[in-house]
Scaffold this active site. Structure first.
Site, mmCIF file in Angstrom:
data_model
loop_
_atom_site.group_PDB
_atom_site.id
_atom_site.type_symbol
_atom_site.label_atom_id
_atom_site.label_comp_id
_atom_site.label_asym_id
_atom_site.label_seq_id
_atom_site.Cartn_x
_atom_site.Cartn_y
_atom_site.Cartn_z
ATOM 1 C CB CYS A 76 -2.165 2.671 38.400
ATOM 2 S SG CYS A 76 -1.929 4.421 38.834
ATOM 3 C CB CYS A 113 -8.818 13.850 48.050
ATOM 4 S SG CYS A 113 -10.360 13.639 48.931
ATOM 5 C CB CYS A 204 -10.080 7.423 52.941
ATOM 6 S SG CYS A 204 -10.824 7.294 51.298
ATOM 7 N NE ARG A 276 -15.312 10.010 48.525
ATOM 8 C CZ ARG A 276 -14.310 9.883 49.406
ATOM 9 N NH1 ARG A 276 -13.264 9.174 49.100
ATOM 10 N NH2 ARG A 276 -14.365 10.483 50.568
#
Ligand code: SAM
Ligand code: DTB
Ligand code: SF4
Length: 331
Positions: A76, A113, A204, A276
């Site tokens: 990240c 989102c 999700c 997704r």
């Protein structure tokens, strides 16, 4: 795998059309090991039982609080542990967020989102996020937020604000998790997911492929997702975006066909969920993306930016959907 076993697996999956929660690692491993044409055939069969294969749900992402995160997730760019050059920012103003949501809606997104680089939200910040959720919902869009770990009361507060989805990924297999993140555990992740579920918010939850994991870690990740008591309504499968400065910046790139396989196995094991095709599309050819749609992906992130990294341009995506004869899904 022999044709007999192949046919048996196909029968088990497609004859019942059932949503199963008892997938074993062996079954999931066998799916990954199918010859590519057989795997794609199964994925397509299951996809068509549950969805219109020409429709793609479109979500737009906005980073409402960027960088400076205390967690050490090795992939990240927003972790404060790595020197990436992402400037840390404060939580955005509610009005500015709603302006962005309106623009996303005008460009064709049905879901907005909002992501914050937190380990978990502070109560005061959560109130601001609730105001954002209310404002975005008032535009007639679906809402999703990803804010890190939540306790039960925080999840209930978001539900009261009208939140539709909470994104919280398992990211990889239980075994590989501690090679990627040391500041929290798989169990922490599962606890937040349970709190979100108990609050009645749609889940999700997916993961990342291409982090140097072994094939069996991809099996473990999909098995963990497909054996949740209730499948996530939305399953984002991200291809690692290698960001300079993060520990995973220089890993060996994954064979894109293994990414397509992961999408197909997610589709087969979680037949009623939206799968997704998430981060990493910018590094993929249109042909690979088309294969992902054939494998059962039916949702994308749309817009020039993900959270901090770039995503294909809107014109490019609309042209791709048009070339494929596919259309955005209406809410
Ligand atoms: N801080 C919150 C959390 O970790 O739950 C929310 C934001 S976090 C950026 C959301 C997800 O983005 C991560 O769980 C991970 O799956 C995905 N992600 C982050 N960096 C990525 C990268 N470089 N490539 C692909 N996916 C990434
Ligand atoms: C998810 O699974 N992928 C999105 C969303 N959920 C929040 C985030 C992708 C982030 C990619 C790296 C970045 O742009 O910072
Ligand atoms: Fe923080 Fe989320 Fe990034 Fe991990 S993935 S460093 S928790 S923003």
């Amino acid at each position: 795998m022999s044709t007999a076993v192949e046919t048996l697996t196909l029968k088990k999956v497609t004859q019942t059309g059932a949503v199963r929660h008892d997938w074993t690692r062996t079954e999931v491993r066998d799916l990954f090991a199918l010859p590519f044409p057989a795997l794609m055939y199964q994925a397509q069969t299951v996809h068509r039982m549950n969805f219109n294969p020409s429709e793609v749900q479109i979500s737009t992402l906005l980073s409402i609080k960027t960088g400076g995160c205390p967690e050490d997730c090795g992939y990240c760019p927003q972790s404060a542990h790595y020197d990436v050059g992402v400037e840390a920012s404060k939580l955005m103003d509610v009005k500015a967020v709603i302006t962005e949501a309106r623009a996303a809606k005008d460009s064709g997104a049905s879901r907005f989102c909002m992501g914050a680089a937190w380990r978990s939200p502070k109560d005061r910040d959560l109130e601001s996020v609730c105001a954002m959720v209310e404002g975005v919902k008032a535009l007639g869009m679906e809402t999703c937020v990803t804010l890190g770990m939540l306790n039960g009361a925080q999840a209930m507060r978001l539900k009261d604000a009208g939140l539709d989805y909470y994104n919280h990924n398992l990211d990889t297999s239980p075994e590989y998790y501690s090679s990627i993140i040391t500041t929290r555990t798989y169990e922490d992740r599962l606890n937040t997911l349970a709190n979100v579920r108990d609050a009645g918010i749609n889940v999700c939850c997916g993961g990342i492929v291409g982090m140097g994991e072994g094939a069996d870690d991809r099996v473990g990740m999909i098995t963990a997702l497909a054996t949740l008591h209730q499948h996530p309504e939305s399953v984002p499968i991200n291809m690692l975006v290698q960001v300079e400065g993060t520990p995973l910046a220089r890993g060996e790139a994954l064979d894109e066909l293994d990414f397509v396989r992961t999408i197909a196995v997610a589709r087969i094991t979680m037949p009623a969920s939206m799968v997704r095709l998430s981060a990493g599309r910018e590094d993929m050819s249109d042909q690979t993306q088309a294969l992902c749609f054939l494998a059962g992906a039916n949702s994308i992130f749309y817009g020039e930016k993900l959270l901090t990294t770039s995503n294909p341009g809107q014109n490019h995506d609309m042209a791709l959907l048009s070339r494929l004869g596919m259309t955005p899904m209406k809410v």
